[in-house]
Design a protein around this motif. Structure first.
Motif, PDB file in Angstrom:
ATOM      1  N   HIS A 161       1.465  -5.068   0.508  1.00 14.57           N
ATOM      2  CA  HIS A 161       0.987  -5.519   1.816  1.00 14.57           C
ATOM      3  C   HIS A 161       0.867  -4.347   2.778  1.00 14.57           C
ATOM      4  O   HIS A 161       1.707  -3.456   2.792  1.00 14.57           O
ATOM      5  N   GLY A 162      -0.192  -4.383   3.586  1.00 13.52           N
ATOM      6  CA  GLY A 162      -0.358  -3.391   4.637  1.00 13.52           C
ATOM      7  C   GLY A 162      -1.567  -2.512   4.436  1.00 13.52           C
ATOM      8  O   GLY A 162      -2.464  -2.810   3.641  1.00 13.52           O
ATOM      9  N   ALA A 163      -1.588  -1.416   5.149  1.00  9.95           N
ATOM     10  CA  ALA A 163      -2.748  -0.535   5.168  1.00  9.95           C
ATOM     11  C   ALA A 163      -2.976   0.134   3.811  1.00  9.95           C
ATOM     12  O   ALA A 163      -2.025   0.479   3.104  1.00  9.95           O
ATOM     13  N   LEU A 164      -4.242   0.305   3.474  1.00  5.00           N
ATOM     14  CA  LEU A 164      -4.638   1.046   2.281  1.00  5.00           C
ATOM     15  C   LEU A 164      -5.198   2.399   2.689  1.00  5.00           C
ATOM     16  O   LEU A 164      -5.879   2.512   3.706  1.00  5.00           O
ATOM     17  N   CYS A 165      -4.925   3.419   1.878  1.00  2.00           N
ATOM     18  CA  CYS A 165      -5.637   4.685   2.022  1.00  2.00           C
ATOM     19  C   CYS A 165      -6.945   4.585   1.256  1.00  2.00           C
ATOM     20  O   CYS A 165      -6.991   4.004   0.177  1.00  2.00           O
ATOM     21  N   VAL A 166      -7.989   5.160   1.825  1.00  2.00           N
ATOM     22  CA  VAL A 166      -9.273   5.135   1.133  1.00  2.00           C
ATOM     23  C   VAL A 166      -9.301   6.168   0.021  1.00  2.00           C
ATOM     24  O   VAL A 166      -9.996   6.006  -0.980  1.00  2.00           O
ATOM     25  N   SER A 209     -13.144   3.097   6.025  1.00  2.00           N
ATOM     26  CA  SER A 209     -11.992   2.372   6.563  1.00  2.00           C
ATOM     27  C   SER A 209     -11.719   1.112   5.740  1.00  2.00           C
ATOM     28  O   SER A 209     -12.435   0.115   5.859  1.00  2.00           O
ATOM     29  N   PRO A 210     -10.685   1.125   4.896  1.00  4.61           N
ATOM     30  CA  PRO A 210     -10.385  -0.059   4.072  1.00  4.61           C
ATOM     31  C   PRO A 210      -9.754  -1.183   4.885  1.00  4.61           C
ATOM     32  O   PRO A 210      -9.120  -0.956   5.918  1.00  4.61           O
ATOM     33  N   LYS A 211      -9.917  -2.390   4.365  1.00  2.38           N
ATOM     34  CA  LYS A 211      -9.165  -3.525   4.885  1.00  2.38           C
ATOM     35  C   LYS A 211      -7.676  -3.331   4.572  1.00  2.38           C
ATOM     36  O   LYS A 211      -7.311  -2.512   3.730  1.00  2.38           O
ATOM     37  N   ASP A 212      -6.849  -4.105   5.233  1.00  4.60           N
ATOM     38  CA  ASP A 212      -5.442  -4.153   4.843  1.00  4.60           C
ATOM     39  C   ASP A 212      -5.302  -4.980   3.567  1.00  4.60           C
ATOM     40  O   ASP A 212      -6.070  -5.906   3.315  1.00  4.60           O
ATOM     41  N   GLN A 213      -4.295  -4.638   2.793  1.00  2.00           N
ATOM     42  CA  GLN A 213      -4.047  -5.326   1.529  1.00  2.00           C
ATOM     43  C   GLN A 213      -3.050  -6.468   1.729  1.00  2.00           C
ATOM     44  O   GLN A 213      -2.098  -6.343   2.492  1.00  2.00           O
ATOM     45  N   CYS A 214      -3.290  -7.567   1.035  1.00  2.03           N
ATOM     46  CA  CYS A 214      -2.332  -8.671   1.007  1.00  2.03           C
ATOM     47  C   CYS A 214      -2.319  -9.256  -0.396  1.00  2.03           C
ATOM     48  O   CYS A 214      -3.296  -9.877  -0.830  1.00  2.03           O
ATOM     49  N   LEU A 215      -1.224  -9.060  -1.119  1.00  2.00           N
ATOM     50  CA  LEU A 215      -1.101  -9.531  -2.498  1.00  2.00           C
ATOM     51  C   LEU A 215      -0.068 -10.652  -2.619  1.00  2.00           C
ATOM     52  O   LEU A 215       0.494 -10.863  -3.684  1.00  2.00           O
ATOM     53  N   ILE A 290     -13.509  -3.952  -0.371  1.00  3.61           N
ATOM     54  CA  ILE A 290     -12.349  -3.174   0.065  1.00  3.61           C
ATOM     55  C   ILE A 290     -12.573  -2.553   1.441  1.00  3.61           C
ATOM     56  O   ILE A 290     -11.683  -2.539   2.286  1.00  3.61           O
ATOM     57  N   ILE A 291     -13.771  -2.044   1.678  1.00  3.36           N
ATOM     58  CA  ILE A 291     -14.083  -1.408   2.956  1.00  3.36           C
ATOM     59  C   ILE A 291     -14.525  -2.467   3.972  1.00  3.36           C
ATOM     60  O   ILE A 291     -15.271  -3.379   3.649  1.00  3.36           O
ATOM     61  N   TYR A 292     -14.033  -2.322   5.223  1.00  5.43           N
ATOM     62  CA  TYR A 292     -14.494  -3.179   6.322  1.00  5.43           C
ATOM     63  C   TYR A 292     -15.149  -2.263   7.343  1.00  5.43           C
ATOM     64  O   TYR A 292     -14.462  -1.581   8.111  1.00  5.43           O
ATOM     65  N   ASP A 293     -16.478  -2.222   7.318  1.00  5.38           N
ATOM     66  CA  ASP A 293     -17.193  -1.170   8.054  1.00  5.38           C
ATOM     67  C   ASP A 293     -17.522  -1.530   9.497  1.00  5.38           C
ATOM     68  O   ASP A 293     -18.158  -0.735  10.196  1.00  5.38           O
ATOM     69  N   LYS A 294     -17.085  -2.700   9.981  1.00  3.22           N
ATOM     70  CA  LYS A 294     -17.466  -3.126  11.331  1.00  3.22           C
ATOM     71  C   LYS A 294     -16.388  -2.841  12.378  1.00  3.22           C
ATOM     72  O   LYS A 294     -16.697  -2.517  13.517  1.00  3.22           O
ATOM     73  N   ILE A 295     -15.127  -3.022  12.011  1.00  2.03           N
ATOM     74  CA  ILE A 295     -14.015  -2.793  12.942  1.00  2.03           C
ATOM     75  C   ILE A 295     -12.930  -2.032  12.189  1.00  2.03           C
ATOM     76  O   ILE A 295     -12.595  -2.396  11.063  1.00  2.03           O
ATOM     77  N   ASN A 296     -12.381  -0.999  12.800  1.00  2.00           N
ATOM     78  CA  ASN A 296     -11.404  -0.166  12.086  1.00  2.00           C
ATOM     79  C   ASN A 296      -9.956  -0.499  12.420  1.00  2.00           C
ATOM     80  O   ASN A 296      -9.039   0.180  11.966  1.00  2.00           O
TER      81      ASN A 296
END
Length: 761
Positions: A161-166, A209-215, A290-296
């Motif tokens: 869970h949380g931020a991903l590095c690209v 800028s990746p989305k945050d991960q939630c597994l 994986i990438i969310y290119d609209k809002i960082n």
């Protein structure tokens, strides 16, 4: 046991993590910690907070997850000693060159995700060196997790869970090259969260800028694969985020381990912090998701929309109430239009009205990004242990107070009580003093056995309470430490690959393509070189490469095979198969990751450490058993070891991408791939070329804008040189090699010396 592992960047988050149900926490000190911008802990208070965690049965993993310069080893050793004496449960380690310091103590070693272990081969290296746990790269595939579980004794820790590095774990140099703020030193400025344009579109967006991960829905599957610890990212985030994430993953784990049926509150996870409505990450999700290119940044939880606007006031349809103090963002078509903190909101029929919201378009979505209820829920949290107290007072006997917690029991004796003259002790008068536990870490159930007509001073009761609580705390901590996991390093390898292979260290190492034209260049050179061949982009033509090697064998000193940074699943099998079939063609391996170290040992080949190993100190080479290596490109000319090479010329890879940027930009998929060759991303500084490496899976290399060329300073640079000439034309190759062999020449325009004369923080 399936462990819930919480991020702790400060004392408030530590208390919240324990309160919410964490089994373990990970934290750092003010140095040698990859989240140096967090509040963190220090040499003076680490022992206190370790004991505090152990009181609650919570493990403490200390992060030494940065690279250590040779000049820092003495201070590092001091920090290690203090932390070991504090009783931490494990060290999370990045720099293998400091294992000689770390192994002086019996603290278990966990291999940091920054090492980039993502397959069985890399895990085996850590196991042989004495590690007890591997923190897997976020990009690790399920098949590789299962292989590690079935073929090692290592515990497996997995980010859930949380931020991903690209960029692939530990392989990002973008912040470092931009500003000197190195991610490998805990100071990443996150340039990946900025806007870029591309060859596919001139419109700027958040392409890296990746989305945050939630597994949280994959917890059961990860448990079956053999994962031992579920790691939550977020040492820079606020305590309420830690609390909500830990609470929900605690619930998910208890549903599995205890057969509970607790419902996961996805809304609380989203409102706590959420980039891009979450992703399942590199193992489960397609690249385009994986990438969310609209809002960082945080988009929180969608809670409604604007249905009308009049005179600056807005009418909202909401799926849940908003409260004063809540933070919201207004989003339309995925783009952020604005945001505010709620100061006024009122019921308006079946809708709600906010005055002075602003003139946002009707239909815009309202997202809750900061919940005042969540802030209050975890504000000034103080976890407590529930204990039993038994007080006894009889005529002619010392009063006693017994405190019990689980298997821990202590007894404190006081004075013999006096006969009561006017006021006899009773349950209420005793409880008033003994249950004054507000400043302690306990709450208590009290049993009282008092004979009639006894006087017991309040001071006696307070003294009994203080001594009992102190003694019980010590007993609990001592019992914890008695059973705390210890490490034994007598059977661990001090040097992973102790065979010394022949390497001509006086010659240039040159990485270049091998084709008909370059063969002629090599034959015409006025000097011999150590040749490095990188077949990653030409695996389909490997037979031709092998044939060409035979044509130049007599014109070069040694030939080394450069392996790609990442080898997941079938990629590793392909590489291993290649090596087994053409062993005699290569003198050694250039390793960008620990799996390459493993393969060099497996096949008895010379081992050259490439920039992916990020060799910061000479001891790294001794512990791994490198025959030669490239010094970390983050070291200055004064810091580099004479025993290593300098990355002296060529394009510098600063990211390895495991998502597909082609899919992000074109929305294609693998069945109609639109990759037609090298392409670029752009920002105000210039161009970042991106190149595909295709094995069974694809990976993409993003290069620094400027090439490295140190010829202007070559006379004062220590060591030998590594030249990456893959992007050079044949007529340039001879000139560059000649300049470096003679230690003279002029650097090309718009080139960089890297960090040789500026260093990193």
């Amino acid at each position: 046991m399936l462990e819930v592992l919480a991020p702790v960047g400060n004392i408030s988050s530590l208390k919240v993590a324990i309160y919410a149900g964490a089994d373990a926490v990970y934290l750092g000190l003010d140095l040698f910690n990859a989240r140096i911008k967090a509040d963190n802990f220090n040499k003076d208070n680490i022992a206190y907070w370790v004991n505090y965690c152990h009181l609650f049965g919570v493990k403490v993993y200390l992060t030494f997850n940065t690279n250590i310069k040779q000049s820092e080893r003495e201070v590092f050793a001091e920090y290690v000693e203090i932390s070991a004496k504090a009783g931490v449960d494990a060290f999370i380690v990045t720099d293998l060159g400091c294992l000689d310091i770390l192994k002086q103590y019996d603290v278990p070693l966990h291999g940091s995700t920054q090492i980039g272990v993502h397959n069985l081969a890399g895990a085996k290296v850590l196991e042989d060196l004495g590690f007890t746990r591997v923190v897997l790269a976020r990009e690790t595939l399920s098949c590789d997790i299962a292989e590690i579980r079935n073929n090692t004794k290592l515990e497996i820790e997995h980010f859930v869970h949380g931020a991903l590095c690209v960029s692939f774990s530990g392989a990002c140099l973008m912040s470092s090259m931009m500003s000197g703020d190195s991610g490998n030193r805990g100071r990443c400025n996150q340039p990946c969260r900025l806007k870029y344009s591309s060859d596919f579109s001139s419109k700027e967006s958040y392409l890296l800028s990746p989305k945050d991960q939630c597994l949280i829905d994959k917890v059961g599957e990860l448990a079956k694969l053999g994962v031992d610890s579920l790691k939550i990212e977020g040492r820079l985030k606020q305590p309420h985020y830690v609390g909500e994430a830990v609470a929900q993953y605690r619930k998910a784990v208890d549903n599995i381990l205890k057969g509970n049926s607790g419902k996961i509150d996805y809304d609380s996870l989203k409102s706590a912090y959420n980039r891009g409505n979450f992703t399942l990450g590199y193992n489960y999700e397609g690249s385009k998701d994986i990438i969310y290119d609209k809002i960082n940044g945080n988009i929180g939880l969608e809670v409604g929309k604007i249905v009308s606007v009049s005179n600056g006031s807005a009418i909202l349809e909401l799926t849940r109430e908003l409260n004063k103090g809540d933070g919201v963002k207004i989003i339309r078509d995925g783009e952020e239009l604005g945001g505010l903190s709620i100061t006024n909101i009122e019921k308006y029929g079946r809708t709600y009205r906010i005055k002075n919201l602003g003139n946002y378009p009707v239909g815009s979505k309202i997202h809750l990004t900061l919940s005042d209820n969540q802030l209050d829920k975890y504000k000034e949290v103080s976890p407590k242990l529930s204990i039993k107290m038994q007080f006894k007072a009889k005529h002619g006997e010392e009063v006693t107070l017994r405190a019990i917690y689980g298997d821990n029991q202590v007894e404190i004796r006081g004075d013999i009580p006096q006969e009561s003259i006017s006021q006899s002790a009773n349950y209420d008068s005793v409880a008033k003093q003994l249950l004054r536990l507000g400043d302690s870490n306990f709450i208590a159930n009290l049993e009282v056995d008092i004979e009639d007509n006894l006087f017991i001073p309040a001071s006696t009761l307070n003294n009994l309470r203080r001594k009992a609580i102190e003694k019980l705390s010590n007993e609990i901590i001592n019992l914890y430490n008695l059973h705390r996991q210890r490490a034994e390093y007598s059977n661990a390898l001090e040097c992973y690959y102790d065979k010394v292979n022949n390497v001509n260290k006086d010659l240039l190492f040159v990485e270049m393509d091998i084709n008909n034209d370059s063969i002629k260049v090599i034959k015409d050179l006025g000097c011999k070189i150590n040749l490095v061949i990188n077949p990653s982009n030409n695996m389909s033509k490997i037979s031709q490469i092998i044939t060409n090697i035979d044509l130049i064998k007599n014109y070069v000193e040694n030939i080394y095979l450069k392996l790609p940074r990442v080898a997941r699943g079938k990629d590793y099998q392909m590489i291993d198969n290649l090596l087994s079939k053409c062993l005699d063609k290569y003198d050694g391996i250039l390793a960008d990751n620990l799996y390459g170290v493993y393969l060099a040992k497996k096949y008895g080949k010379s081992l050259i450490g490439s920039i992916g190993l990020n060799v910061y100190n000479e001891n790294y080479s001794k512990i791994i058993g490198l025959d030669y290596y490239i010094n970390s490109i983050e070291l200055t000319n004064k810091e580099i070891a004479n025993s290593g090479m300098v990355y002296a010329y060529g394009r510098l890879p600063i990211m390895t991408l495991l998502h597909c940027p082609i899919q992000v930009n074109t929305r294609c998929d693998c069945s109609n791939c639109k990759y037609s060759g090298e392409f670029s991303y752009y920002d105000k500084r210039g161009e970042y070329k991106i190149e595909r490496v295709k094995l069974a899976n694809c990976q993409f290399i993003l290069y620094n804008q400027q090439i490295v060329d140190i010829r202007n300073k070559i006379s004062i640079v220590k060591g030998n040189y590594y030249l990456n000439l893959l992007s050079c034309k044949n007529d340039e190759i001879s000139e560059i090699i000649e300049d470096f062999s003679k230690k003279c020449g002029k650097s090309v325009d718009n080139s960089t010396y890297g960090h040789l004369f500026r260093g990193v923080k």
